[in-house]
Design an enzyme around this catalytic site. Structure first.
Site, PDB file in Angstrom:
ATOM      1  N   ARG A   1       0.848  -1.204   0.000  1.00  0.00           N
ATOM      2  CA  ARG A   1       0.000   0.000   0.000  1.00  0.00           C
ATOM      3  C   ARG A   1       0.874   1.242   0.000  1.00  0.00           C
ATOM      4  O   ARG A   1       1.808   1.359   0.792  1.00  0.00           O
ATOM      5  CB  ARG A   1      -0.881   0.054   1.248  1.00  0.00           C
TER       6      ARG A   1
ATOM      7  N   LYS B   1      -7.281   3.986  12.796  1.00  0.00           N
ATOM      8  CA  LYS B   1      -7.681   4.679  11.575  1.00  0.00           C
ATOM      9  C   LYS B   1      -8.187   6.082  11.902  1.00  0.00           C
ATOM     10  O   LYS B   1      -8.933   6.268  12.860  1.00  0.00           O
ATOM     11  CB  LYS B   1      -8.764   3.889  10.837  1.00  0.00           C
TER      12      LYS B   1
ATOM     13  N   CYS C   1     -14.778  -5.521  -0.963  1.00  0.00           N
ATOM     14  CA  CYS C   1     -13.361  -5.666  -0.636  1.00  0.00           C
ATOM     15  C   CYS C   1     -12.698  -6.544  -1.697  1.00  0.00           C
ATOM     16  O   CYS C   1     -13.360  -7.100  -2.571  1.00  0.00           O
ATOM     17  CB  CYS C   1     -13.196  -6.273   0.754  1.00  0.00           C
TER      18      CYS C   1
ATOM     19  N   CYS D   1      -6.493 -12.226  -0.800  1.00  0.00           N
ATOM     20  CA  CYS D   1      -6.581 -12.000   0.641  1.00  0.00           C
ATOM     21  C   CYS D   1      -6.575 -13.323   1.405  1.00  0.00           C
ATOM     22  O   CYS D   1      -7.428 -14.189   1.162  1.00  0.00           O
ATOM     23  CB  CYS D   1      -7.841 -11.209   1.003  1.00  0.00           C
TER      24      CYS D   1
ATOM     25  N   CYS E   1     -15.175 -11.430   4.393  1.00  0.00           N
ATOM     26  CA  CYS E   1     -15.038 -11.930   5.761  1.00  0.00           C
ATOM     27  C   CYS E   1     -15.536 -10.831   6.688  1.00  0.00           C
ATOM     28  O   CYS E   1     -15.878  -9.736   6.227  1.00  0.00           O
ATOM     29  CB  CYS E   1     -13.577 -12.304   6.056  1.00  0.00           C
TER      30      CYS E   1
ATOM     31  N   CYS F   1     -13.334  -4.584   5.810  1.00  0.00           N
ATOM     32  CA  CYS F   1     -12.677  -3.802   4.764  1.00  0.00           C
ATOM     33  C   CYS F   1     -13.654  -3.217   3.745  1.00  0.00           C
ATOM     34  O   CYS F   1     -13.410  -2.157   3.191  1.00  0.00           O
ATOM     35  CB  CYS F   1     -11.624  -4.644   4.056  1.00  0.00           C
TER      36      CYS F   1
END
Length: 563
Positions: free
Chosen positions: A74, A208, A426, A432, A471, A475
């Protein structure tokens, strides 16, 4: 009294020599494409997650090969702003040196590069440095990329808010020299270092932060630990309302985990912003749960010690008091797709990017199109929290040419539906490691079915905030959707209903462990009821609450798991 043992993540952080570990030595290990021991976790603090292609994992196992390891990297972009030159550098690397050849714009305004093989990891960090960018603290138990509303209309106010996003991001970054030493061949710092804000153990879990400019709630403030709501007067930023303790992740089968809306602390003037940010982070650093990572986020700390107690500690550490909350309201979360005129007279083009994925496919060269625009654009790009791209500050003489490039490369879609714009997913499979069900790859089919259902009910101009996540880790921000699907197993999801369009209400579980076909039948019936009985301007989420199809979640720590 027996102390609860710390989680192993606390050990590895304390023993990491301020995030160095043995990452540098691991890079030279040619026997594996992955990272060993603690380094598997430590590379996250440097902006990377180790992954493998799960589509081919079983086949490689049959061939007695290890999984095809790579990293997802990222890029840190506070407020989501990136220059055309920076974009072109990333575009070239993605096309030439990644397994998938794509760029993904995330809903946290960052750029993700998937499929970076081990021998390309150091070169990409060095490329980012040459471009004036880095991947520091975009993962791991630290303050992540700081969000800021992308608003291209009120440009002056946005510029002021964006400046604070950058300041907060820089202020809260880890101070260790590990990133420069490992990836940029920087000079090694021999003496012990200190982390005055994050501490030797860093934070108990990820953290965050977001800045939002009402009435647009595109950053989904209730998904973040720390939020600054911009308050303006005569077009000038005068301060922020501060909200703390939002978060969406949970764990299937563990009722001690739940999504939570952020709590209002109060208003602060601009001279206290960094002190308040630091005080919230340091309070969570010292008070957060370091034994159970499932309960380590700021939201659980607030519920355990009490909002008033946490707030008082922040005030003491910051050396200032919160004033009463200033009035604010949210009306929407979506991006205004297409050309927009700003109050400063500049033009801005918001491009819809499905699931934020830029990749060239036969007849649809979106990645190439953005690169061609970057090659001539004199302004900047803004990545939105809805995974779209704003070509901001377009020069008048470039409007026609940029529009033509966008049309030619499929970046402007005249048939884009409202429902397509209001959907999100997501990444999930194949990269992932936490994915339980498909998300990004199944979203287009789901939206096609939803569009058909809406059209059949004469609601083609309406839409539902619809989100799918593979999941329960949050996200895809499904826990702030009007309709949220949370993956349980391949082809099976939990169905949540009752969020609102403003993003200020958590949806409630309506059906569990259902196949897609059953979920679509359920939604078809409910959308039919909405069509027949909805009040003027009433969104789907508000309707299912008013009609008692689901009861609203009022206090998620108490009633989220109630029927």
């Amino acid at each position: 009294m027996k102390k609860t043992p710390l989680s192993d993540n606390e050990r590895l952080k304390a023993q990491s020599n301020f995030l160095r570990g043995t990452i540098r030595e691991d890079l030279n290990d040619q026997l594996t494409g992955g990272f060993n021991g603690d380094n598997f976790q430590l590379i996250r603090f440097h902006g990377m997650y180790q992954q493998d292609n799960r589509d081919i994992r079983a086949e490689r196992l049959k061939q007695k090969l290890e999984p095809l390891h790579s990293v997802m990297l990222r890029v840190r972009l506070p407020g989501g702003i990136i220059s055309p030159k920076q974009w072109l550098g990333i575009d070239a690397f993605a096309g030439n040196s990644t397994e998938y050849g794509s760029i993904r714009v995330t809903n946290r305004q960052a750029v993700q590069l998937h499929g970076v093989l081990k021998h390309n990891i150091k070169p990409v960090h060095q490329l980012l440095n040459q471009l004036g960018l880095d991947a520091r603290a975009t993962a791991g138990d630290v303050n992540r990329n700081v969000l800021c509303t992308s608003n291209p209309v009120e440009s002056e106010l946005h510029q002021q808010a964006y400046a604070w996003a950058k300041k907060i991001s820089e202020h809260l970054l880890p101070k260790t020299n590990a990133y420069a030493e490992i990836w940029l061949d920087g000079e090694k710092v021999e003496q012990p270092e200190s982390e005055p804000i994050l501490g030797q153990h860093y934070l108990p879990r990820k953290f965050k932060t977001a800045i939002v400019i009402p009435p647009q709630n595109d950053v989904d403030i209730h998904a973040n630990d720390l939020n600054f709501v911009a308050i303006e007067q005569a077009g000038q930023l005068i301060g922020f309302n501060v909200l703390v303790g939002g978060g969406l992740a949970m764990t299937h089968g563990d009722t001690s985990t739940y999504p939570r809306l952020a709590s209002e602390f109060g208003f602060i003037t601009l001279d206290h912003v960094l002190a308040i940010a630091e005080a919230v982070v340091s309070t969570q650093r010292d008070w957060g749960n370091r034994s159970n990572r499932r309960n380590a986020k700021t939201k659980y700390t607030l519920d355990r010690v009490g909002v008033d107690t946490f707030k008082a500690e922040v005030e003491q550490r910051a050396g200032c008091q919160f004033a009463p909350i200033k009035p604010y309201a949210f009306t929407s979360r979506g991006d205004r797709i297409g050309w927009i005129h700003g109050i400063d007279g500049k033009q801005h083009l918001t491009l819809f990017i499905p699931s934020g994925r830029l990749i060239d496919q036969p007849g649809l060269l979106r990645k190439t199109g953005i690169a061609k625009i970057a090659a001539m654009h004199k302004g900047d790009f803004r990545l939105t929290p809805n995974q779209n791209i704003i070509v901001a500050g377009v020069a008048p003489e470039d409007v026609q040419d940029i529009n033509a490039i966008a049309v030619e490369h499929g970046l402007i879609n005249q048939h884009l539906t409202p429902q397509q714009q209001d959907a999100m997913a997501c990444v999930s499979f194949p990269t992932c490691p936490l994915a339980m069900a498909e998300a990004e790859r199944v979203l287009p089919e789901l939206i096609e079915h939803l569009d058909d259902i809406l059209a059949a009910q004469q609601l083609a101009n309406e839409s539902i905030i619809f989100r799918v996540t593979g999941c329960p880790n949050g996200c895809g921000r499904a826990m702030l959707a009007e309709v949220g699907l949370v993956g349980r197993a391949l082809g099976r999801y939990d169905l949540y209903l009752g969020g609102n369009r403003q993003g200020t209400r958590i949806p409630r579980l309506y059906q569990s462990n259902k196949q897609i076909e059953d979920i679509l039948k359920t939604l078809e019936g409910l959308i039919s009821q909405w069509s027949q009985n909805k009040q003027h301007g009433e969104g789907f989420g508000d309707y299912v609450v008013r009609a008692n199809i689901v009861t609203p979640v009022v206090n998620s720590s108490v009633d989220f798991y109630q029927p």
